[in-house]
Write a protein that holds these residues in place. Structure first.
Motif, PDB file in Angstrom:
ATOM      1  N   VAL A   1       0.832  -1.197   0.000  1.00 38.95           N
ATOM      2  CA  VAL A   1       0.000   0.000   0.000  1.00 38.95           C
ATOM      3  C   VAL A   1       0.872   1.256   0.000  1.00 38.95           C
ATOM      4  CG1 VAL A   1      -1.675   1.343   1.338  1.00 38.95           C
ATOM      5  CG2 VAL A   1      -1.974  -1.127   1.082  1.00 38.95           C
ATOM      6  N   GLN A   2       1.945   1.253   0.814  1.00 39.66           N
ATOM      7  CA  GLN A   2       2.861   2.391   0.838  1.00 39.66           C
ATOM      8  C   GLN A   2       3.469   2.644  -0.535  1.00 39.66           C
ATOM      9  OE1 GLN A   2       5.222   1.039   4.509  1.00 39.66           O
ATOM     10  NE2 GLN A   2       5.494   3.266   4.543  1.00 39.66           N
ATOM     11  N   LEU A   3       3.924   1.575  -1.173  1.00 41.54           N
ATOM     12  CA  LEU A   3       4.555   1.705  -2.477  1.00 41.54           C
ATOM     13  C   LEU A   3       3.568   2.186  -3.535  1.00 41.54           C
ATOM     14  CD1 LEU A   3       6.682  -1.588  -2.477  1.00 41.54           C
ATOM     15  CD2 LEU A   3       7.491   0.737  -2.027  1.00 41.54           C
ATOM     16  N   ASP A   4       2.333   1.730  -3.410  1.00 41.80           N
ATOM     17  CA  ASP A   4       1.318   2.059  -4.407  1.00 41.80           C
ATOM     18  C   ASP A   4       0.826   3.495  -4.272  1.00 41.80           C
ATOM     19  OD1 ASP A   4      -0.374   1.184  -6.589  1.00 41.80           O
ATOM     20  OD2 ASP A   4      -2.050   1.315  -5.178  1.00 41.80           O
TER      21      ASP A   4
ATOM     22  N   THR B   1      10.449   8.203  -5.434  1.00 39.28           N
ATOM     23  CA  THR B   1      11.356   7.060  -5.415  1.00 39.28           C
ATOM     24  C   THR B   1      12.065   6.944  -4.066  1.00 39.28           C
ATOM     25  OG1 THR B   1      13.102   8.409  -6.410  1.00 39.28           O
ATOM     26  CG2 THR B   1      11.732   7.111  -7.892  1.00 39.28           C
ATOM     27  N   ASN B   2      12.396   8.080  -3.453  1.00 40.93           N
ATOM     28  CA  ASN B   2      13.064   8.038  -2.153  1.00 40.93           C
ATOM     29  C   ASN B   2      12.159   7.420  -1.089  1.00 40.93           C
ATOM     30  OD1 ASN B   2      15.444   9.185  -3.087  1.00 40.93           O
ATOM     31  ND2 ASN B   2      14.783  11.274  -2.644  1.00 40.93           N
ATOM     32  N   GLU B   3      10.869   7.772  -1.124  1.00 46.48           N
ATOM     33  CA  GLU B   3       9.939   7.192  -0.160  1.00 46.48           C
ATOM     34  C   GLU B   3       9.764   5.695  -0.388  1.00 46.48           C
ATOM     35  OE1 GLU B   3       6.223   9.221   0.182  1.00 46.48           O
ATOM     36  OE2 GLU B   3       7.143  11.200   0.369  1.00 46.48           O
ATOM     37  N   LYS B   4       9.759   5.280  -1.640  1.00 45.78           N
ATOM     38  CA  LYS B   4       9.649   3.852  -1.947  1.00 45.78           C
ATOM     39  C   LYS B   4      10.869   3.091  -1.436  1.00 45.78           C
ATOM     40  CE  LYS B   4       6.632   4.262  -5.982  1.00 45.78           C
ATOM     41  NZ  LYS B   4       6.425   3.968  -7.405  1.00 45.78           N
ATOM     42  N   VAL B   5      12.045   3.649  -1.668  1.00 43.72           N
ATOM     43  CA  VAL B   5      13.276   3.013  -1.186  1.00 43.72           C
ATOM     44  C   VAL B   5      13.270   2.943   0.333  1.00 43.72           C
ATOM     45  CG1 VAL B   5      15.771   3.292  -1.008  1.00 43.72           C
ATOM     46  CG2 VAL B   5      14.652   3.629  -3.207  1.00 43.72           C
TER      47      VAL B   5
ATOM     48  N   TYR C   1      11.108  -2.181   5.691  1.00 43.82           N
ATOM     49  CA  TYR C   1      10.502  -3.518   5.714  1.00 43.82           C
ATOM     50  C   TYR C   1      11.585  -4.596   5.849  1.00 43.82           C
ATOM     51  CZ  TYR C   1       8.065  -7.727   4.191  1.00 43.82           C
ATOM     52  OH  TYR C   1       7.566  -9.007   4.119  1.00 43.82           O
ATOM     53  N   PHE C   2      12.656  -4.489   5.058  1.00 46.03           N
ATOM     54  CA  PHE C   2      13.731  -5.485   5.112  1.00 46.03           C
ATOM     55  C   PHE C   2      14.384  -5.524   6.497  1.00 46.03           C
ATOM     56  CE2 PHE C   2      14.307  -4.437   0.366  1.00 46.03           C
ATOM     57  CZ  PHE C   2      13.349  -5.375   0.009  1.00 46.03           C
ATOM     58  N   ALA C   3      14.401  -4.385   7.167  1.00 43.83           N
ATOM     59  CA  ALA C   3      15.046  -4.307   8.487  1.00 43.83           C
ATOM     60  C   ALA C   3      14.211  -4.958   9.576  1.00 43.83           C
ATOM     61  CB  ALA C   3      15.331  -2.848   8.843  1.00 43.83           C
TER      62      ALA C   3
ATOM     63  N   ALA D   1       0.885 -11.149 -11.171  1.00 47.11           N
ATOM     64  CA  ALA D   1       1.114  -9.828 -11.763  1.00 47.11           C
ATOM     65  C   ALA D   1       1.231  -8.772 -10.678  1.00 47.11           C
ATOM     66  CB  ALA D   1      -0.030  -9.480 -12.709  1.00 47.11           C
ATOM     67  N   LEU D   2       2.235  -8.871  -9.821  1.00 50.48           N
ATOM     68  CA  LEU D   2       2.407  -7.943  -8.709  1.00 50.48           C
ATOM     69  C   LEU D   2       3.155  -6.705  -9.197  1.00 50.48           C
ATOM     70  CD1 LEU D   2       1.873  -7.861  -5.561  1.00 50.48           C
ATOM     71  CD2 LEU D   2       4.294  -8.399  -5.339  1.00 50.48           C
ATOM     72  N   ARG D   3       2.439  -5.810  -9.881  1.00 50.16           N
ATOM     73  CA  ARG D   3       3.051  -4.570 -10.366  1.00 50.16           C
ATOM     74  C   ARG D   3       2.694  -3.446  -9.409  1.00 50.16           C
ATOM     75  NH1 ARG D   3       0.488  -6.497 -15.142  1.00 50.16           N
ATOM     76  NH2 ARG D   3       1.929  -7.493 -16.569  1.00 50.16           N
ATOM     77  N   VAL D   4       3.716  -2.767  -8.894  1.00 48.35           N
ATOM     78  CA  VAL D   4       3.439  -1.724  -7.913  1.00 48.35           C
ATOM     79  C   VAL D   4       4.339  -0.506  -8.119  1.00 48.35           C
ATOM     80  CG1 VAL D   4       5.040  -2.650  -6.184  1.00 48.35           C
ATOM     81  CG2 VAL D   4       2.985  -1.373  -5.437  1.00 48.35           C
ATOM     82  N   GLY D   5       4.819  -0.319  -9.349  1.00 52.71           N
ATOM     83  CA  GLY D   5       5.631   0.858  -9.643  1.00 52.71           C
ATOM     84  C   GLY D   5       7.008   0.831  -9.025  1.00 52.71           C
TER      85      GLY D   5
END
Length: 532
Positions: free
Chosen positions: A9-12, A17-21, A27-29, A148-152
């Motif tokens: 939801v955050q990514l979508d 791009t900075n917020e997505k990264v 999440y990985f942490a 089809a997990l497309r999320v930009g």
């Protein structure tokens, strides 16, 4: 599943791009290792094999929702995505107990088990899952099922997030993410360990890509500092020879072992510890020019037969040497890599291995003259490489440029439109264009890119007001709008009603100054085939 849904939801919901990264790195942490690995798997474009037939998904949502079929069809047409349609049609659950199940358990214990279940049992399970997931989680689940997990999010952004999380150089992470790997509990920690078992003898390197040159080349400085090579139109690939084995990888990270046996036979003459970067090209037997339409006969053929091998033989036009004698030499200057590569090609002495042809000139003006030979040579233009450049990762501006020739263009009339996908699923963005054959408009190509956001909104509004007929998601529209269509190549085709097929068609501009009578004729379009 709750944390991965929140990430989705955050990514979508952001274009930054900075917020997505930042969202992915966070999440990985915090995610368990195996969940983080599966997240990387999906976000980098990998997908599970087809788990459920789409027709069955529609049947089950009809049964579960109680809506008539026409309502579901109408909703799907407006939404543009079956997974999202299902998530929106079903009611929110009273208790969303299944959201607490981990992403790994969802994938490994639930989704993967669907393939061994009969259709009836699949339906029972899906309905239970839908009832115990909120709309967002249900949507993500459906996307995983439909593959089809497309999320930009591009692979480049995922690499940036992992680099930030692991405090590693992005080029190093990009290399370690290449090739075959499995999403295991230790995968993320293994990425930080250069000696981890996830690295195999077959592992390729990230491809280095040239950037489009939009200014005149003299803006690059002295022409003598640049190596110019012809830009070929084939399948970009790496050929790896290690431990007596050969591996062929496409730029899309698709293992192509067995598809080009003549190249594997050629590679047997390579010394161990060699990785080549180049282009797979094909020509009809006896022809001197490489033709992508001939190569198309080989694409998708996992085990080509003798007749196809004889009629459409392939060669490998090698551009660069990435590994030599088992050592990664990408950091060495291009001139040094080129010298080693030329010696290697000479030693192998195989007609199926060709050294890329250089088109150097005394100055930019002379090189521009040589560039005009491109169509005659069957190439797309020139690649300009700084002689002191390293072999980088991805598309890094400054070292490699593609100086392509101008594309073919025609003026054509829009006759059909359909909704796009992802963020464009509620707008008509995919168009079919036609040209005149006597007094009839004949479709010649489809295109969807090239308009500004404002133009897309205007065209979408016009389509809704000028629809003649509907065929599922497709609308036939009043032939009134004219567009300039650009494309890289054209060939005769028996599979198309018009008798022609375009290579990479896209919208160049909206010709609001033209009437439909000003569009090209089919005869004029076919005349382009032999115009050079």
């Amino acid at each position: 599943m709750k944390a991965f849904t929140a990430l989705y939801v955050q990514l979508d919901q952001t274009n930054s791009t900075n917020e997505k990264v930042r969202a992915m790195a966070d999440y990985f942490a915090t995610a368990p290792g195996d969940d983080a690995a599966w997240a990387v798997w999906f976000l980098t474009g990998r997908r599970l094999k087809r788990l459920v037939k789409r027709a069955l998904l529609k049947q089950w949502v009809l049964e579960e929702s109680g809506y008539p079929e026409w309502v579901v069809d109408e909703c799907r047409q407006n939404v543009g995505d079956l997974a999202e349609t299902i998530a929106l049609l079903l009611p929110e659950p009273e208790v969303a107990t299944l959201e607490d199940v981990s992403l790994t358990d969802w994938v490994e214990k639930r989704l993967m088990s669907l393939t061994s279940q009969p259709a009836e049992a699949q339906g029972v399970l899906l309905k239970i899952w839908w009832r115990e997931l909120t709309g967002d989680a249900r949507f993500v689940l459906n996307k995983l099922i439909t593959g089809a997990l497309r999320v930009g999010v591009s692979q480049r952004l995922v690499i940036r997030a992992l680099s930030q999380h692991l405090d590693l150089d992005t080029a190093l992470v990009a290399h370690r993410l290449m090739g075959d790997w499995q999403p295991t509990e230790t995968f993320i920690s293994d990425l930080a360990d250069g000696d981890a078992a996830i690295y195999t003898v077959a592992q390729p390197y990230p491809f280095f890509l040239a950037s489009p040159l939009k200014d005149l080349p003299d803006s690059l400085g002295d022409a003598g500092d640049w190596q110019a090579e012809w830009k070929w139109d084939g399948i970009r690939a790496q050929i790896i020879r290690r431990e007596g084995q050969t591996f062929i990888w496409s730029r899309g990270e698709d293992r192509m072992d067995g598809r080009f046996p003549e190249l594997e036979a050629m590679a047997e003459g390579l010394p161990d510890g060699v990785v080549l970067d180049g282009e797979i090209l094909a020509a009809e037997k006896g022809a001197e020019r490489f033709d992508f339409s001939v190569l198309q006969r080989r694409i998708g053929k996992r085990k080509p037969g003798a007749k196809l091998l004889a009629s459409a033989p392939v060669t490998f036009m090698v551009y660069d040497l990435l590994e030599h004698e088992g050592a990664d030499i990408r950091a060495q200057p291009l001139t040094d890599r080129r010298d080693r590569l030329a010696a290697l090609v000479t030693d192998v002495d195989d007609a199926r291995l060709l050294l890329s042809r250089v088109a150097n000139a005394a100055d930019w003006a002379e090189l521009g003259e040589r560039r005009t030979e491109s169509r005659e040579r069957g190439v797309e233009g020139l690649i300009l490489k700084a002689r002191d450049s390293q072999y980088g990762t991805g598309r890094q501006r400054g070292a490699w440029w593609k100086w392509k020739i101008d594309p073919y263009t025609i003026d054509a009339v829009m006759i059909y439109a359909m909704p796009g996908s992802g963020r464009r699923s509620n707008q008509f963005t995919d168009y079919t264009f036609a040209v005149w054959d006597d007094d009839q408009l004949v479709p010649v190509c489809k295109a969807y890119s090239g308009l500004t956001n404002e133009e897309i909104t205007r065209v979408d509004s016009w389509i809704r007001k000028n629809t003649i007929e509907r065929f599922g998601p497709v609308r036939s529209v009043t032939p009134e709008l004219v567009f300039e269509i650009a494309f890289e190549g054209i060939q005769l085709s028996k599979r198309h009603k018009s008798g022609v097929a375009f290579r990479f068609p896209r919208i160049q501009r909206w010709r609001e100054d033209l009437a439909i009578q000003d569009a090209e004729s089919l005869a004029e379009v076919k005349g382009l085939i032999n115009s050079d």
